[in-house]
Design a protein around this motif. Sequence first.
Motif, PDB file in Angstrom:
ATOM      1  N   SER A 208      11.927  22.033  50.398  1.00 47.88           N
ATOM      2  CA  SER A 208      12.233  21.022  49.394  1.00 47.88           C
ATOM      3  C   SER A 208      11.971  21.544  47.978  1.00 47.88           C
ATOM      4  O   SER A 208      12.755  21.296  47.061  1.00 47.88           O
ATOM      5  N   VAL A 209      10.870  22.279  47.811  1.00 44.48           N
ATOM      6  CA  VAL A 209      10.547  22.838  46.499  1.00 44.48           C
ATOM      7  C   VAL A 209      11.597  23.857  46.073  1.00 44.48           C
ATOM      8  O   VAL A 209      12.072  23.855  44.932  1.00 44.48           O
ATOM      9  N   ARG A 210      11.963  24.747  46.984  1.00 42.79           N
ATOM     10  CA  ARG A 210      12.981  25.761  46.658  1.00 42.79           C
ATOM     11  C   ARG A 210      14.308  25.105  46.284  1.00 42.79           C
ATOM     12  O   ARG A 210      14.959  25.496  45.314  1.00 42.79           O
ATOM     13  N   ASP A 289      14.779  33.812  42.798  1.00 43.96           N
ATOM     14  CA  ASP A 289      13.726  34.272  43.718  1.00 43.96           C
ATOM     15  C   ASP A 289      12.531  33.329  43.580  1.00 43.96           C
ATOM     16  O   ASP A 289      11.878  33.298  42.541  1.00 43.96           O
ATOM     17  N   ILE A 290      12.259  32.570  44.628  1.00 40.44           N
ATOM     18  CA  ILE A 290      11.239  31.517  44.561  1.00 40.44           C
ATOM     19  C   ILE A 290      10.200  31.737  45.652  1.00 40.44           C
ATOM     20  O   ILE A 290      10.547  31.889  46.825  1.00 40.44           O
ATOM     21  N   VAL A 291       8.951  31.760  45.245  1.00 37.24           N
ATOM     22  CA  VAL A 291       7.834  31.861  46.186  1.00 37.24           C
ATOM     23  C   VAL A 291       7.028  30.570  46.090  1.00 37.24           C
ATOM     24  O   VAL A 291       6.561  30.204  45.003  1.00 37.24           O
ATOM     25  N   VAL A 292       6.875  29.880  47.216  1.00 39.68           N
ATOM     26  CA  VAL A 292       6.174  28.598  47.248  1.00 39.68           C
ATOM     27  C   VAL A 292       4.912  28.759  48.083  1.00 39.68           C
ATOM     28  O   VAL A 292       4.987  29.045  49.284  1.00 39.68           O
ATOM     29  N   ASN A 293       3.767  28.587  47.443  1.00 36.89           N
ATOM     30  CA  ASN A 293       2.485  28.616  48.132  1.00 36.89           C
ATOM     31  C   ASN A 293       1.947  27.193  48.250  1.00 36.89           C
ATOM     32  O   ASN A 293       2.054  26.403  47.308  1.00 36.89           O
ATOM     33  N   LEU A 294       1.361  26.887  49.408  1.00 38.99           N
ATOM     34  CA  LEU A 294       0.780  25.560  49.646  1.00 38.99           C
ATOM     35  C   LEU A 294      -0.733  25.686  49.698  1.00 38.99           C
ATOM     36  O   LEU A 294      -1.286  26.570  50.353  1.00 38.99           O
TER      37      LEU A 294
END
Length: 299
Positions: A208-210, A289-294
């Motif tokens: 969803s974030v990306r 280029d998307i990196v999503v950390n939780l």
Amino acid sequence: MPLQLPNLDDRTYDDLVEEARSLIPTYAPDWTNHNPSDPGITLIELFAYLTELLIYRLNRVTDANVVSFLKLLNGRDWKPSEEGLAIDIQQTIQQLRQIDRAVTCEDFEQLALQADDRVARAHCLPRRNLRMQDFESDRTGYMGVLIVPKTANTSQLADILATVQKDLEPRCLLTTHLHVAAAQYRKLQIITTVVPLPDVKNLDLQASVRQALKQFLAPLTAEDKPNWAFGRNVFVSELYQLLDQLPGVDYVTQVDVKADVSNRQITTSTGAFVGIEIKPYELVFDLTDIVVNLDRTNN
């Protein structure tokens, strides 16, 4: 509905004299004698009389004069239609309002969109020589047009550029050097850390974030409508606001943005990073280029 011709005979002799007399203190403050015996007042009354005659004559344009005017606009071979002069005037005015020549940036952009229905966006760069890939230097007599094709026609970009170039060249003013080129893109890398709400699945939230970031920064919407503007800088505060409003996100702890070229960081006077500069001829690349950390440490 036929166009209604304006009434040009709406100024009377008394109106003209009164208006001229009211302007005397502004333009000639030393002129204090406004009596009818004053020679200046006599001249005002004379010119008001002549002006009233001219306005009256202007309002009495004959049909023959109207036909002559329409021939000047439509060409010597033009002939009045059987529908009447009112319809002829309306059609002539509508033709005059259609853009056929490219003069302003708005003209180039509108005509580029009309030249090929595969064009989704067009952006004009005045005084830029795109043939030499010169996006910064001011070049007199040059005009560049950047094209963004519709998503389904990306593979046909070369043919689209040639079609638009061929259509626009005869519409340019003499001595104008035109070059139609593909839009320039700036690729970004975004690293973000969000704190999800309890019971939210990691994979779903990351996707969803990306998707939200891609839609926010993409040059076109899903309907091939203009989205991210040419030259619009990317500010971290906007990304924080976007992500914080997503369903499943509790709050955002980090957003870091990097460009694929150097010297694009926007900082405050204290050196704090606030965003990435996008040049007036650039868009943000839609495959960011998307990196999503939780971060679930506080859940």
